[in-house]
Scaffold this motif. Sequence first.
Motif, PDB file in Angstrom:
ATOM      1  N   ASN A  96      25.102  53.892 -69.921  1.00 41.64           N
ATOM      2  CA  ASN A  96      25.232  55.312 -70.202  1.00 41.64           C
ATOM      3  C   ASN A  96      24.048  56.100 -69.616  1.00 41.64           C
ATOM      4  OD1 ASN A  96      27.631  55.062 -71.528  1.00 41.64           O
ATOM      5  ND2 ASN A  96      26.703  54.917 -73.567  1.00 41.64           N
ATOM      6  N   ILE A  97      22.870  55.537 -69.742  1.00 44.70           N
ATOM      7  CA  ILE A  97      21.674  56.194 -69.206  1.00 44.70           C
ATOM      8  C   ILE A  97      21.760  56.253 -67.677  1.00 44.70           C
ATOM      9  CG2 ILE A  97      19.176  55.994 -68.948  1.00 44.70           C
ATOM     10  CD1 ILE A  97      19.068  54.787 -71.730  1.00 44.70           C
ATOM     11  N   LEU A  98      22.175  55.136 -67.070  1.00 47.02           N
ATOM     12  CA  LEU A  98      22.301  55.101 -65.608  1.00 47.02           C
ATOM     13  C   LEU A  98      23.414  56.034 -65.148  1.00 47.02           C
ATOM     14  CD1 LEU A  98      21.819  51.301 -64.841  1.00 47.02           C
ATOM     15  CD2 LEU A  98      20.233  53.153 -64.388  1.00 47.02           C
ATOM     16  N   THR A  99      24.477  56.076 -65.883  1.00 46.68           N
ATOM     17  CA  THR A  99      25.581  56.967 -65.526  1.00 46.68           C
ATOM     18  C   THR A  99      25.132  58.421 -65.647  1.00 46.68           C
ATOM     19  OG1 THR A  99      27.118  55.324 -66.442  1.00 46.68           O
ATOM     20  CG2 THR A  99      27.986  57.508 -66.043  1.00 46.68           C
ATOM     21  N   LYS A 100      24.382  58.704 -66.712  1.00 49.43           N
ATOM     22  CA  LYS A 100      23.870  60.062 -66.903  1.00 49.43           C
ATOM     23  C   LYS A 100      22.926  60.437 -65.767  1.00 49.43           C
ATOM     24  CE  LYS A 100      21.961  62.843 -70.589  1.00 49.43           C
ATOM     25  NZ  LYS A 100      21.339  62.872 -71.888  1.00 49.43           N
ATOM     26  N   ARG A 101      22.038  59.527 -65.399  1.00 48.39           N
ATOM     27  CA  ARG A 101      21.109  59.787 -64.289  1.00 48.39           C
ATOM     28  C   ARG A 101      21.873  59.974 -62.982  1.00 48.39           C
ATOM     29  NH1 ARG A 101      16.061  55.638 -64.853  1.00 48.39           N
ATOM     30  NH2 ARG A 101      15.091  56.620 -66.649  1.00 48.39           N
ATOM     31  N   LEU A 102      22.882  59.165 -62.796  1.00 47.88           N
ATOM     32  CA  LEU A 102      23.696  59.261 -61.582  1.00 47.88           C
ATOM     33  C   LEU A 102      24.398  60.616 -61.506  1.00 47.88           C
ATOM     34  CD1 LEU A 102      24.721  57.802 -59.062  1.00 47.88           C
ATOM     35  CD2 LEU A 102      26.566  56.882 -60.441  1.00 47.88           C
ATOM     36  N   MET A 103      24.909  61.055 -62.651  1.00 43.14           N
ATOM     37  CA  MET A 103      25.589  62.357 -62.679  1.00 43.14           C
ATOM     38  C   MET A 103      24.581  63.491 -62.437  1.00 43.14           C
ATOM     39  SD  MET A 103      28.564  61.828 -65.450  1.00 43.14           S
ATOM     40  CE  MET A 103      29.404  63.279 -65.053  1.00 43.14           C
ATOM     41  N   GLU A 104      23.395  63.361 -63.023  1.00 42.79           N
ATOM     42  CA  GLU A 104      22.349  64.370 -62.798  1.00 42.79           C
ATOM     43  C   GLU A 104      21.945  64.388 -61.321  1.00 42.79           C
ATOM     44  OE1 GLU A 104      19.175  63.360 -65.443  1.00 42.79           O
ATOM     45  OE2 GLU A 104      20.216  64.149 -67.202  1.00 42.79           O
ATOM     46  N   ALA A 151      23.818  63.501 -58.829  1.00 44.66           N
ATOM     47  CA  ALA A 151      24.943  64.051 -58.079  1.00 44.66           C
ATOM     48  C   ALA A 151      24.954  65.569 -58.185  1.00 44.66           C
ATOM     49  CB  ALA A 151      26.248  63.449 -58.577  1.00 44.66           C
ATOM     50  N   GLU A 152      24.674  66.092 -59.383  1.00 45.63           N
ATOM     51  CA  GLU A 152      24.616  67.541 -59.572  1.00 45.63           C
ATOM     52  C   GLU A 152      23.470  68.141 -58.749  1.00 45.63           C
ATOM     53  OE1 GLU A 152      24.435  68.825 -63.648  1.00 45.63           O
ATOM     54  OE2 GLU A 152      26.117  67.526 -64.218  1.00 45.63           O
ATOM     55  N   GLU A 153      22.315  67.473 -58.809  1.00 51.70           N
ATOM     56  CA  GLU A 153      21.160  67.952 -58.045  1.00 51.70           C
ATOM     57  C   GLU A 153      21.454  67.917 -56.548  1.00 51.70           C
ATOM     58  OE1 GLU A 153      16.423  67.040 -57.505  1.00 51.70           O
ATOM     59  OE2 GLU A 153      17.445  66.269 -59.288  1.00 51.70           O
ATOM     60  N   LYS A 154      22.137  66.850 -56.144  1.00 46.25           N
ATOM     61  CA  LYS A 154      22.514  66.728 -54.735  1.00 46.25           C
ATOM     62  C   LYS A 154      23.451  67.855 -54.344  1.00 46.25           C
ATOM     63  CE  LYS A 154      24.880  63.707 -51.512  1.00 46.25           C
ATOM     64  NZ  LYS A 154      25.680  62.510 -51.348  1.00 46.25           N
ATOM     65  N   SER A 155      24.430  68.157 -55.171  1.00 44.52           N
ATOM     66  CA  SER A 155      25.375  69.229 -54.843  1.00 44.52           C
ATOM     67  C   SER A 155      24.670  70.586 -54.838  1.00 44.52           C
ATOM     68  CB  SER A 155      26.569  69.218 -55.804  1.00 44.52           C
ATOM     69  OG  SER A 155      26.150  69.530 -57.107  1.00 44.52           O
ATOM     70  N   LYS A 156      23.713  70.802 -55.778  1.00 45.19           N
ATOM     71  CA  LYS A 156      22.937  72.046 -55.783  1.00 45.19           C
ATOM     72  C   LYS A 156      22.115  72.174 -54.494  1.00 45.19           C
ATOM     73  CE  LYS A 156      22.342  72.578 -60.785  1.00 45.19           C
ATOM     74  NZ  LYS A 156      21.355  72.557 -61.872  1.00 45.19           N
ATOM     75  N   LEU A 157      21.461  71.080 -54.119  1.00 52.24           N
ATOM     76  CA  LEU A 157      20.658  71.102 -52.883  1.00 52.24           C
ATOM     77  C   LEU A 157      21.541  71.321 -51.660  1.00 52.24           C
ATOM     78  CD1 LEU A 157      18.083  68.239 -53.585  1.00 52.24           C
ATOM     79  CD2 LEU A 157      17.654  70.708 -53.528  1.00 52.24           C
ATOM     80  N   LYS A 158      22.713  70.672 -51.667  1.00 48.12           N
ATOM     81  CA  LYS A 158      23.630  70.854 -50.537  1.00 48.12           C
ATOM     82  C   LYS A 158      24.114  72.300 -50.458  1.00 48.12           C
ATOM     83  CE  LYS A 158      27.660  68.962 -48.335  1.00 48.12           C
ATOM     84  NZ  LYS A 158      28.776  68.063 -48.356  1.00 48.12           N
ATOM     85  N   ALA A 159      24.405  72.904 -51.616  1.00 48.11           N
ATOM     86  CA  ALA A 159      24.827  74.304 -51.659  1.00 48.11           C
ATOM     87  C   ALA A 159      23.712  75.214 -51.150  1.00 48.11           C
ATOM     88  CB  ALA A 159      25.245  74.681 -53.073  1.00 48.11           C
TER      89      ALA A 159
END
Length: 138
Positions: free
Chosen positions: A4-12, A14-22
Amino acid sequence: KQINILTKRLMEAAEEKSKLKAEVDSRNKKNEIKEKKTIMEASERILGLEGQLSEKDCSIEKIRAEAVYYRQELINREENYNRRFSNRGGTDTDTKVLVVAKSPRISLGNGITGTIGGAGRSRFGAPTSLGGHLRRAS
């Protein structure tokens, strides 16, 4: 729990990556817009300068044509002059230079001097058709 912690970090991540890409896409679009504006301004400037250049080229050609016309006109007038006055001995036709004969100067007394015969000059320096002129010596 760790999943769950790794999944949460992965999702965070991914969100950070999408924000940076935007953000990168946004900056790229801004740069593209700036580049397009710069390119458009430069192309407008180039078109304006090309127009000015063509106008100047036209005026240069016009001036060259006028220079040729006036050169030919001067040559024509000189040839006509030489043809008209060549039998009077007033020109040297080989070099086409006017040879000016000087009139003798005389003095009539009282400080009055002048020339005899030939075309004289008025007091303003213009040639006169009545021969000679007189003036008081200064």
